[in-house]
Write an enzyme that holds these catalytic residues in place. Structure first.
Site, PDB file in Angstrom:
ATOM      1  N   CYS A   1       0.847  -1.196   0.000  1.00 21.07           N
ATOM      2  CA  CYS A   1       0.000   0.000   0.000  1.00 21.07           C
ATOM      3  C   CYS A   1       0.885   1.250   0.000  1.00 21.07           C
ATOM      4  O   CYS A   1       1.750   1.403   0.873  1.00 21.07           O
ATOM      5  CB  CYS A   1      -0.909  -0.010   1.226  1.00 21.07           C
ATOM      6  SG  CYS A   1      -1.778   1.548   1.480  1.00 21.07           S
TER       7      CYS A   1
ATOM      8  N   CYS B   1       0.626   3.280   3.243  1.00 23.92           N
ATOM      9  CA  CYS B   1       1.299   2.580   4.351  1.00 23.92           C
ATOM     10  C   CYS B   1       2.813   2.779   4.240  1.00 23.92           C
ATOM     11  O   CYS B   1       3.500   2.957   5.259  1.00 23.92           O
ATOM     12  CB  CYS B   1       0.956   1.093   4.349  1.00 23.92           C
ATOM     13  SG  CYS B   1      -0.638   0.691   5.092  1.00 23.92           S
TER      14      CYS B   1
ATOM     15  N   ASP C   1      -0.052  16.512  -1.109  1.00 25.37           N
ATOM     16  CA  ASP C   1      -0.426  15.763  -2.314  1.00 25.37           C
ATOM     17  C   ASP C   1       0.542  16.126  -3.438  1.00 25.37           C
ATOM     18  O   ASP C   1       0.853  17.305  -3.634  1.00 25.37           O
ATOM     19  CB  ASP C   1      -1.873  16.102  -2.705  1.00 25.37           C
ATOM     20  CG  ASP C   1      -2.450  15.112  -3.703  1.00 25.37           C
ATOM     21  OD1 ASP C   1      -1.871  14.954  -4.797  1.00 25.37           O
ATOM     22  OD2 ASP C   1      -3.482  14.504  -3.400  1.00 25.37           O
TER      23      ASP C   1
ATOM     24  N   HIS D   1      -3.728   0.822   8.488  1.00 25.69           N
ATOM     25  CA  HIS D   1      -4.346   0.700   7.166  1.00 25.69           C
ATOM     26  C   HIS D   1      -5.841   0.422   7.265  1.00 25.69           C
ATOM     27  O   HIS D   1      -6.276  -0.462   7.997  1.00 25.69           O
ATOM     28  CB  HIS D   1      -3.687  -0.431   6.356  1.00 25.69           C
ATOM     29  CG  HIS D   1      -4.313  -0.588   5.000  1.00 25.69           C
ATOM     30  ND1 HIS D   1      -3.885   0.123   3.897  1.00 25.69           N
ATOM     31  CD2 HIS D   1      -5.358  -1.343   4.580  1.00 25.69           C
ATOM     32  CE1 HIS D   1      -4.636  -0.195   2.860  1.00 25.69           C
ATOM     33  NE2 HIS D   1      -5.543  -1.092   3.247  1.00 25.69           N
TER      34      HIS D   1
ATOM     35  N   THR E   1      -8.669   6.470  -5.904  1.00 27.30           N
ATOM     36  CA  THR E   1      -7.599   5.838  -6.686  1.00 27.30           C
ATOM     37  C   THR E   1      -6.522   5.211  -5.801  1.00 27.30           C
ATOM     38  O   THR E   1      -5.792   4.339  -6.266  1.00 27.30           O
ATOM     39  CB  THR E   1      -6.918   6.849  -7.641  1.00 27.30           C
ATOM     40  OG1 THR E   1      -6.347   7.916  -6.878  1.00 27.30           O
ATOM     41  CG2 THR E   1      -7.909   7.407  -8.639  1.00 27.30           C
TER      42      THR E   1
ATOM     43  N   HIS F   1      -6.193   3.433   0.564  1.00 25.69           N
ATOM     44  CA  HIS F   1      -5.889   3.616   1.990  1.00 25.69           C
ATOM     45  C   HIS F   1      -6.623   4.910   2.328  1.00 25.69           C
ATOM     46  O   HIS F   1      -6.344   5.955   1.720  1.00 25.69           O
ATOM     47  CB  HIS F   1      -4.377   3.725   2.201  1.00 25.69           C
ATOM     48  CG  HIS F   1      -3.931   3.982   3.608  1.00 25.69           C
ATOM     49  ND1 HIS F   1      -2.935   3.218   4.217  1.00 25.69           N
ATOM     50  CD2 HIS F   1      -4.295   4.914   4.521  1.00 25.69           C
ATOM     51  CE1 HIS F   1      -2.722   3.675   5.449  1.00 25.69           C
ATOM     52  NE2 HIS F   1      -3.538   4.717   5.656  1.00 25.69           N
TER      53      HIS F   1
ATOM     54  N   HIS G   1      -8.155   8.332   3.057  1.00 29.71           N
ATOM     55  CA  HIS G   1      -7.532   9.651   3.183  1.00 29.71           C
ATOM     56  C   HIS G   1      -8.571  10.737   3.019  1.00 29.71           C
ATOM     57  O   HIS G   1      -9.553  10.579   2.282  1.00 29.71           O
ATOM     58  CB  HIS G   1      -6.407   9.849   2.157  1.00 29.71           C
ATOM     59  CG  HIS G   1      -6.783   9.496   0.757  1.00 29.71           C
ATOM     60  ND1 HIS G   1      -6.867   8.196   0.308  1.00 29.71           N
ATOM     61  CD2 HIS G   1      -7.123  10.271  -0.302  1.00 29.71           C
ATOM     62  CE1 HIS G   1      -7.222   8.178  -0.962  1.00 29.71           C
ATOM     63  NE2 HIS G   1      -7.401   9.430  -1.354  1.00 29.71           N
TER      64      HIS G   1
ATOM     65  N   HIS H   1      -8.757  14.555   1.684  1.00 26.79           N
ATOM     66  CA  HIS H   1      -8.093  15.666   1.006  1.00 26.79           C
ATOM     67  C   HIS H   1      -8.449  16.957   1.752  1.00 26.79           C
ATOM     68  O   HIS H   1      -9.635  17.236   1.978  1.00 26.79           O
ATOM     69  CB  HIS H   1      -8.612  15.827  -0.429  1.00 26.79           C
ATOM     70  CG  HIS H   1      -8.317  14.688  -1.345  1.00 26.79           C
ATOM     71  ND1 HIS H   1      -7.291  14.725  -2.263  1.00 26.79           N
ATOM     72  CD2 HIS H   1      -8.919  13.482  -1.513  1.00 26.79           C
ATOM     73  CE1 HIS H   1      -7.284  13.602  -2.956  1.00 26.79           C
ATOM     74  NE2 HIS H   1      -8.261  12.826  -2.516  1.00 26.79           N
TER      75      HIS H   1
HETATM   76  P1  AMP Z   1      -7.936   9.684  -4.444  1.00 25.50           P
HETATM   77  O1  AMP Z   1      -7.926   9.763  -5.958  1.00 25.50           O
HETATM   78  O2  AMP Z   1      -9.054  10.427  -3.786  1.00 25.50           O
HETATM   79  O3  AMP Z   1      -7.805   8.258  -3.979  1.00 25.50           O
HETATM   80  O4  AMP Z   1      -6.631  10.479  -3.979  1.00 25.50           O
HETATM   81  C1  AMP Z   1      -5.347   9.957  -4.097  1.00 25.50           C
HETATM   82  C2  AMP Z   1      -4.417  11.147  -4.049  1.00 25.50           C
HETATM   83  O5  AMP Z   1      -3.113  10.663  -3.752  1.00 25.50           O
HETATM   84  C3  AMP Z   1      -4.309  11.908  -5.366  1.00 25.50           C
HETATM   85  O6  AMP Z   1      -4.699  13.266  -5.168  1.00 25.50           O
HETATM   86  C4  AMP Z   1      -2.840  11.789  -5.735  1.00 25.50           C
HETATM   87  O7  AMP Z   1      -2.334  12.959  -6.314  1.00 25.50           O
HETATM   88  C5  AMP Z   1      -2.204  11.503  -4.400  1.00 25.50           C
HETATM   89  N1  AMP Z   1      -0.933  10.783  -4.455  1.00 25.50           N
HETATM   90  C6  AMP Z   1      -0.643   9.690  -5.193  1.00 25.50           C
HETATM   91  N2  AMP Z   1       0.619   9.276  -4.948  1.00 25.50           N
HETATM   92  C7  AMP Z   1       1.120  10.136  -4.023  1.00 25.50           C
HETATM   93  C8  AMP Z   1       2.388  10.263  -3.363  1.00 25.50           C
HETATM   94  N3  AMP Z   1       3.387   9.391  -3.600  1.00 25.50           N
HETATM   95  N4  AMP Z   1       2.555  11.276  -2.499  1.00 25.50           N
HETATM   96  C9  AMP Z   1       1.570  12.161  -2.274  1.00 25.50           C
HETATM   97  N5  AMP Z   1       0.354  12.094  -2.847  1.00 25.50           N
HETATM   98  C10 AMP Z   1       0.137  11.111  -3.716  1.00 25.50           C
HETATM   99 ZN    ZN Z   2      -2.293   1.337   3.631  1.00 23.09          ZN
END
Ligand code: AMP
Ligand code: ZN
Length: 133
Positions: A3, A6, A29, A45, A93, A96, A98, A100
């Site tokens: 993940c 994680c 982000d 997780h 996407t 895990h 989150h 925003h």
């Molecule tokens: P969601 O599409 O709501 O699941 O949000 C996932 C978010 O994770 C997106 O806004 C991505 O830009 C962000 N994201 C993906 N990989 C990383 C990373 N390595 N570091 C920081 N943010 C990330």
């Molecule tokens: Zn995770």
């Protein structure tokens, strides 16, 4: 497949951390919607909103509030959106949980993702009955 978030919590993948305690980590982000866009995640997780424990959800929400306050106080945001996408069908996407935290600015280009218009009263009543359980 491990993940991604994680790995960020564990420190094995780099991230720009803005908050950390035993229960919650927040980091910037990498594809920010606006300046200051960050993500608040539980250290334990959980795949999504339906899987996270109420305690971890409360802890994440409290940290999102702290970061929203900092966005207003330190970044001079005019407002803040908290967004959670639960499941792929709702734009998730990274699987895990989150939140925003998206600071808002005048003319930042963000748009409401639906068109507010009056709904059918019967449909509203019917769906409300289902939601009452
Ligand atoms: P969601 O599409 O709501 O699941 O949000 C996932 C978010 O994770 C997106 O806004 C991505 O830009 C962000 N994201 C993906 N990989 C990383 C990373 N390595 N570091 C920081 N943010 C990330
Ligand atoms: Zn995770």
């Amino acid at each position: 497949m491990g993940c991604l978030f994680c790995s960020i919590v564990a420190g094995s993948i780099p991230a720009t951390i803005v908050y950390r305690d035993d229960d919650v980590v927040a980091f910037m982000d990498i594809n920010p919607a606006t300046p200051g866009h960050c993500l608040v995640v539980p250290t334990r997780h959980a795949e999504d909103l339906l899987a996270i424990t109420p305690g971890d959800l409360a802890a994440c929400t409290a940290v999102a509030q702290v970061l929203a306050r900092r966005a207003v106080d330190e970044l001079e945001a005019v407002g803040v959106n908290l967004i959670n996408s639960c499941r792929a069908g709702a734009w998730q996407t990274v699987f895990h949980f989150h939140i925003h935290v998206i600071p808002r600015y005048e003319q930042d280009g963000m748009v409401l993702p639906w068109t507010p218009e009056p709904g059918d009263a019967a449909v509203i009543a019917l769906t409300a009955a289902s939601l009452r359980g």
